[in-house]
Scaffold this motif. Structure first.
Motif, PDB file in Angstrom:
ATOM      1  N   VAL A 328      65.633  14.590  53.619  1.00  0.00           N
ATOM      2  CA  VAL A 328      66.259  14.706  52.306  1.00  0.00           C
ATOM      3  C   VAL A 328      67.715  15.130  52.446  1.00  0.00           C
ATOM      4  N   ARG A 329      67.993  16.098  53.319  1.00  0.00           N
ATOM      5  CA  ARG A 329      69.366  16.526  53.517  1.00  0.00           C
ATOM      6  C   ARG A 329      70.223  15.396  54.072  1.00  0.00           C
ATOM      7  N   GLY A 330      69.626  14.601  54.936  1.00  0.00           N
ATOM      8  CA  GLY A 330      70.370  13.467  55.471  1.00  0.00           C
ATOM      9  C   GLY A 330      70.652  12.414  54.431  1.00  0.00           C
ATOM     10  N   GLU A 331      69.688  12.167  53.522  1.00  0.00           N
ATOM     11  CA  GLU A 331      69.876  11.137  52.510  1.00  0.00           C
ATOM     12  C   GLU A 331      70.966  11.514  51.512  1.00  0.00           C
ATOM     13  N   VAL A 332      71.053  12.800  51.182  1.00  0.00           N
ATOM     14  CA  VAL A 332      72.085  13.219  50.221  1.00  0.00           C
ATOM     15  C   VAL A 332      73.367  13.644  50.926  1.00  0.00           C
ATOM     16  N   LYS A 333      73.354  13.540  52.298  1.00  0.00           N
ATOM     17  CA  LYS A 333      74.529  13.873  53.108  1.00  0.00           C
ATOM     18  C   LYS A 333      74.997  15.314  52.873  1.00  0.00           C
ATOM     19  N   ALA A 334      74.029  16.233  52.841  1.00  0.00           N
ATOM     20  CA  ALA A 334      74.355  17.642  52.656  1.00  0.00           C
ATOM     21  C   ALA A 334      74.795  18.254  53.979  1.00  0.00           C
ATOM     22  N   GLY A 335      75.898  18.988  53.956  1.00  0.00           N
ATOM     23  CA  GLY A 335      76.396  19.649  55.153  1.00  0.00           C
ATOM     24  C   GLY A 335      75.678  20.959  55.412  1.00  0.00           C
ATOM     25  N   GLN A 336      76.006  21.574  56.530  1.00  0.00           N
ATOM     26  CA  GLN A 336      75.351  22.827  56.886  1.00  0.00           C
ATOM     27  C   GLN A 336      75.676  23.933  55.890  1.00  0.00           C
ATOM     28  N   ASP A 337      76.845  23.901  55.278  1.00  0.00           N
ATOM     29  CA  ASP A 337      77.252  24.943  54.339  1.00  0.00           C
ATOM     30  C   ASP A 337      76.960  24.587  52.888  1.00  0.00           C
ATOM     31  N   ASP A 338      76.346  23.419  52.650  1.00  0.00           N
ATOM     32  CA  ASP A 338      76.036  22.994  51.285  1.00  0.00           C
ATOM     33  C   ASP A 338      74.705  23.573  50.833  1.00  0.00           C
ATOM     34  N   LEU A 339      74.630  23.950  49.565  1.00  0.00           N
ATOM     35  CA  LEU A 339      73.388  24.420  48.968  1.00  0.00           C
ATOM     36  C   LEU A 339      72.662  23.226  48.350  1.00  0.00           C
ATOM     37  N   LEU A 340      71.408  23.061  48.697  1.00  0.00           N
ATOM     38  CA  LEU A 340      70.622  21.922  48.216  1.00  0.00           C
ATOM     39  C   LEU A 340      69.349  22.435  47.559  1.00  0.00           C
ATOM     40  N   ARG A 341      69.130  22.030  46.333  1.00  0.00           N
ATOM     41  CA  ARG A 341      67.911  22.392  45.616  1.00  0.00           C
ATOM     42  C   ARG A 341      67.042  21.150  45.457  1.00  0.00           C
ATOM     43  N   VAL A 342      65.783  21.279  45.825  1.00  0.00           N
ATOM     44  CA  VAL A 342      64.839  20.164  45.761  1.00  0.00           C
ATOM     45  C   VAL A 342      63.649  20.600  44.913  1.00  0.00           C
ATOM     46  N   TYR A 343      63.357  19.840  43.876  1.00  0.00           N
ATOM     47  CA  TYR A 343      62.213  20.124  43.011  1.00  0.00           C
ATOM     48  C   TYR A 343      61.207  18.977  43.136  1.00  0.00           C
ATOM     49  N   ASP A 344      59.974  19.322  43.375  1.00  0.00           N
ATOM     50  CA  ASP A 344      58.893  18.335  43.436  1.00  0.00           C
ATOM     51  C   ASP A 344      58.000  18.500  42.218  1.00  0.00           C
ATOM     52  N   HIS A 345      57.677  17.381  41.602  1.00  0.00           N
ATOM     53  CA  HIS A 345      56.862  17.389  40.393  1.00  0.00           C
ATOM     54  C   HIS A 345      55.441  16.926  40.733  1.00  0.00           C
ATOM     55  N   PHE A 346      54.466  17.669  40.293  1.00  0.00           N
ATOM     56  CA  PHE A 346      53.056  17.354  40.502  1.00  0.00           C
ATOM     57  C   PHE A 346      52.341  17.373  39.151  1.00  0.00           C
ATOM     58  N   LYS A 347      51.286  16.607  39.061  1.00  0.00           N
ATOM     59  CA  LYS A 347      50.464  16.632  37.851  1.00  0.00           C
ATOM     60  C   LYS A 347      48.998  16.418  38.229  1.00  0.00           C
ATOM     61  N   PRO A 348      48.402  17.371  38.965  1.00  0.00           N
ATOM     62  CA  PRO A 348      46.992  17.216  39.344  1.00  0.00           C
ATOM     63  C   PRO A 348      46.090  17.330  38.122  1.00  0.00           C
ATOM     64  N   GLY A 349      45.050  16.518  38.109  1.00  0.00           N
ATOM     65  CA  GLY A 349      44.085  16.544  37.024  1.00  0.00           C
ATOM     66  C   GLY A 349      42.752  17.102  37.478  1.00  0.00           C
ATOM     67  N   ALA A 350      41.772  16.990  36.617  1.00  0.00           N
ATOM     68  CA  ALA A 350      40.435  17.511  36.938  1.00  0.00           C
ATOM     69  C   ALA A 350      39.849  16.865  38.193  1.00  0.00           C
ATOM     70  N   PRO A 351      39.999  15.551  38.411  1.00  0.00           N
ATOM     71  CA  PRO A 351      39.436  14.960  39.646  1.00  0.00           C
ATOM     72  C   PRO A 351      40.038  15.548  40.914  1.00  0.00           C
ATOM     73  N   GLU A 352      41.345  15.853  40.906  1.00  0.00           N
ATOM     74  CA  GLU A 352      41.977  16.407  42.102  1.00  0.00           C
ATOM     75  C   GLU A 352      41.456  17.809  42.411  1.00  0.00           C
ATOM     76  N   PHE A 353      41.271  18.627  41.368  1.00  0.00           N
ATOM     77  CA  PHE A 353      40.732  19.962  41.609  1.00  0.00           C
ATOM     78  C   PHE A 353      39.259  19.895  41.988  1.00  0.00           C
ATOM     79  N   ALA A 354      38.511  19.016  41.328  1.00  0.00           N
ATOM     80  CA  ALA A 354      37.087  18.886  41.636  1.00  0.00           C
ATOM     81  C   ALA A 354      36.865  18.407  43.060  1.00  0.00           C
ATOM     82  N   ALA A 355      37.799  17.620  43.583  1.00  0.00           N
ATOM     83  CA  ALA A 355      37.643  17.093  44.942  1.00  0.00           C
ATOM     84  C   ALA A 355      37.575  18.199  45.981  1.00  0.00           C
ATOM     85  N   MET A 356      38.203  19.339  45.716  1.00  0.00           N
ATOM     86  CA  MET A 356      38.227  20.434  46.676  1.00  0.00           C
ATOM     87  C   MET A 356      37.073  21.410  46.495  1.00  0.00           C
ATOM     88  N   LEU A 357      36.263  21.217  45.467  1.00  0.00           N
ATOM     89  CA  LEU A 357      35.159  22.122  45.172  1.00  0.00           C
ATOM     90  C   LEU A 357      33.852  21.582  45.721  1.00  0.00           C
TER      91      LEU A 357
END
Length: 538
Positions: A328-357
């Motif tokens: 990700v840092r390479g794709e946005v060409k962020a330098g060593q002194d650059d601040l980079l914020r990355v947010y990942d969005h998830f939307k698990p539903g009942a099947p995803e939680f049930a799968a682990m039970l």
């Protein structure tokens, strides 16, 4: 000046955002800097990877100072079969222009990237819809007087620039135009950071094409070979290498490494045990090895992919890996002194939680969600926004990824293993009876792909084909060859039509019942405009 002197014509093909217009401007400015007349026109393309924008240039190969005040007449469109150069940043786009009749083996120099950006049509196919690179390269070889094929995407990434700079370097290195290297570099500039990156990309492509020109034998190697894979190669444990034939080693090494990374070494042994059963059955059905253990080879691929099925644990693991952060840092060409914020969005539903039970708890969660849907509500889901640049966000993902040790206790893991064994059992039984039929059922592993409803539909299709087309041959060995053709036809139909109509038709044509219709809830939506109209009435 000869009276028959003609302009040099170039057609540039670039995808959206690749800087095709910048490349065109560079070439026109280079011609003017070197003292040559030039003209450029463009034809807009379309979005979402269904085409490209093309730019047409004509450059008169006589300096303006030598024309005696005369001005050449340029054309606005390329003439079929008379194009001097076709330059493209993507291999399929090169093929498209060639099929339009613009290039010819008598006049056209083709400069193309060997990299691919899949089209929308290729992505929509249920199976592997990718066009064969070998066919595209053969098309380039047939319809060009000379050609330069290089991985422009790799050079662009190496230089940290845009592909238009790489394309300019390739054109300069080809020697097609009567300009010196310094003319091109002067137009790019040398002051800003982006100009320096463009010059790096220009130099890499220039050197690559120049090397191809000076080594004629290397040209054929570039056309015949795909770009080398720099990823580390998986190695098969020595015990398994001695146990399995050489034909299986390549794919089995990749599959074994994948399932071990997915779960643990014991899971890798479970993968090997399933392949042992397939290999033994194939030796029984094909004792002379007339087909080179092809069924075992296919099962080495598809068993591994199915065993490493996608779940929320795997997603958390992939998104929290150090390699992903570096990418990700390479794709946005962020330098060593650059601040980079990355947010990942998830939307698990009942099947995803049930799968682990465990199974009992999972069924209670799913039943609760079904009751919600029955009352007209949407399926339950939990939208999440996790900042993976933060300590808490990364700890949350790594904590979830660490629960892979508990994965075997989950209901989905047990369900998937049962379905895999059911498929492997069918391949084993059919391979021992009639090897080609076992191979066709093994190829049905291609139906298992994606996630969510796509994954569930693929498993339903696979089991339906096994139960109603393949296994009945066990009771009637004289129809095994016919069953083999029926399974192949059903598999191709399932891969060609996501809705499943083609599969149902193929099933009925071969005497099997169509898939059962699944109940789907009907949701009624209120129209707010009706309330507004009702309130506005006197």
């Amino acid at each position: 000046m000869p009276s028959n002197q003609q302009p040099i014509s170039l057609l540039l093909c670039a995808l959206g955002g690749e800087g095709g217009g910048i490349l065109t401007d560079w070439l026109v400015e280079t011609a003017r800097h070197a003292g040559y007349p030039a003209q450029a026109t463009s034809i807009p393309g379309v979005a979402q990877r269904t085409g490209a924008t093309t730019y047409y240039l004509e450059i008169f190969p006589v300096p303006t100072a030598d024309l005696g005040g005369r001005r050449p007449v340029f054309g606005l469109n390329p003439l079929p079969g008379r194009l001097d150069a076709l330059v493209s940043s993507e291999l399929l786009e090169t093929g498209r222009q060639i099929t339009n009749g613009l290039a010819s083996n008598a006049h056209t120099l083709v400069i193309t990237s060997s990299a691919r950006a899949l089209t929308t049509g290729e992505k929509m196919v249920m199976g592997d819809g990718r066009r064969d690179n070998a066919e595209l390269l053969s098309l380039v070889n047939t319809h060009s007087r000379a050609r330069h094929v290089l991985d422009m995407a790799a050079l662009t990434k190496q230089a940290g620039t845009v592909v238009s700079a790489v394309m300019l370097g390739a054109i300069a290195g080809s020697g097609l135009l009567p300009f010196a290297r310094r003319d091109y570099e002067a137009v790019i500039g040398d002051g800003s950071g982006s100009a320096k990156a463009s010059l790096r990309g220009f130099a890499l492509a220039f050197d690559a094409v120049h090397a191809q020109r000076t080594q004629a034998a290397y040209i054929e190697q570039v056309l015949a070979d795909e770009p080398a894979d720099t990823a580390p190669q998986a190695s098969l444990p020595e015990a398994l290498r001695r146990e399995f034939p050489l034909e299986v080693h390549g794919l089995m090494a990749l599959g074994h490494a994948r399932v071990c990374e997915y779960q643990n070494a014991a899971y890798g042994e479970r993968y090997a045990e399933r392949l042992r059963r397939v290999l033994a059955a194939e030796k029984t059905g094909d004792p002379q090895n007339l087909h080179g253990y092809r069924t075992t080879v296919e099962m080495a691929r598809w068993i591994a992919l199915w065993m490493a099925f996608d779940d929320i644990v795997l997603v958390a693991d992939l998104k929290s890996r150090a390699s992903r952060q570096a990418r990700v840092r390479g794709e946005v060409k962020a330098g060593q002194d650059d601040l980079l914020r990355v947010y990942d969005h998830f939307k698990p539903g009942a099947p995803e939680f049930a799968a682990m039970l465990p199974e009992r708890l999972a069924q209670r969660v799913l039943a609760w969600d079904r009751r919600r849907v029955a009352t007209g509500k949407a399926p339950w889901a939990l939208p999440l926004k996790i900042g993976t640049h933060s300590v808490l966000g990364m700890l949350a993902l790594r904590g979830l990824a660490a629960t892979k040790r508990l994965r075997p206790l989950g209901s989905r893991f047990q369900t998937e293993q049962a379905l895999i064994d059911r498929w492997v059992d069918a391949v084993v039984r059919l391979s021992a009876m009639y090897a080609p039929l076992g191979h066709e059922v093994a190829l049905c592993g291609r139906l298992i792909k994606g996630y969510g409803s796509t994954n569930e539909r693929g498993k339903d299709n696979l089991l339906h084909i096994i139960d109603h087309l393949a296994l009945p041959a066990l009771d009637d060995p004289f129809t095994a060859e016919q069953r083999c053709k029926a399974v192949a036809a059903a598999r191709q139909a399932a891969l060609s039509d996501e809705a499943g109509k083609a599969l149902d038709q193929a099933l009925r044509q071969h005497g099997a019942p169509a898939r059962p219709v699944k109940a789907q809830p009907i949701r009624w939506q209120h129209n707010p405009r009706l309330k507004v109209k009702a309130a506005a009435r006197p």
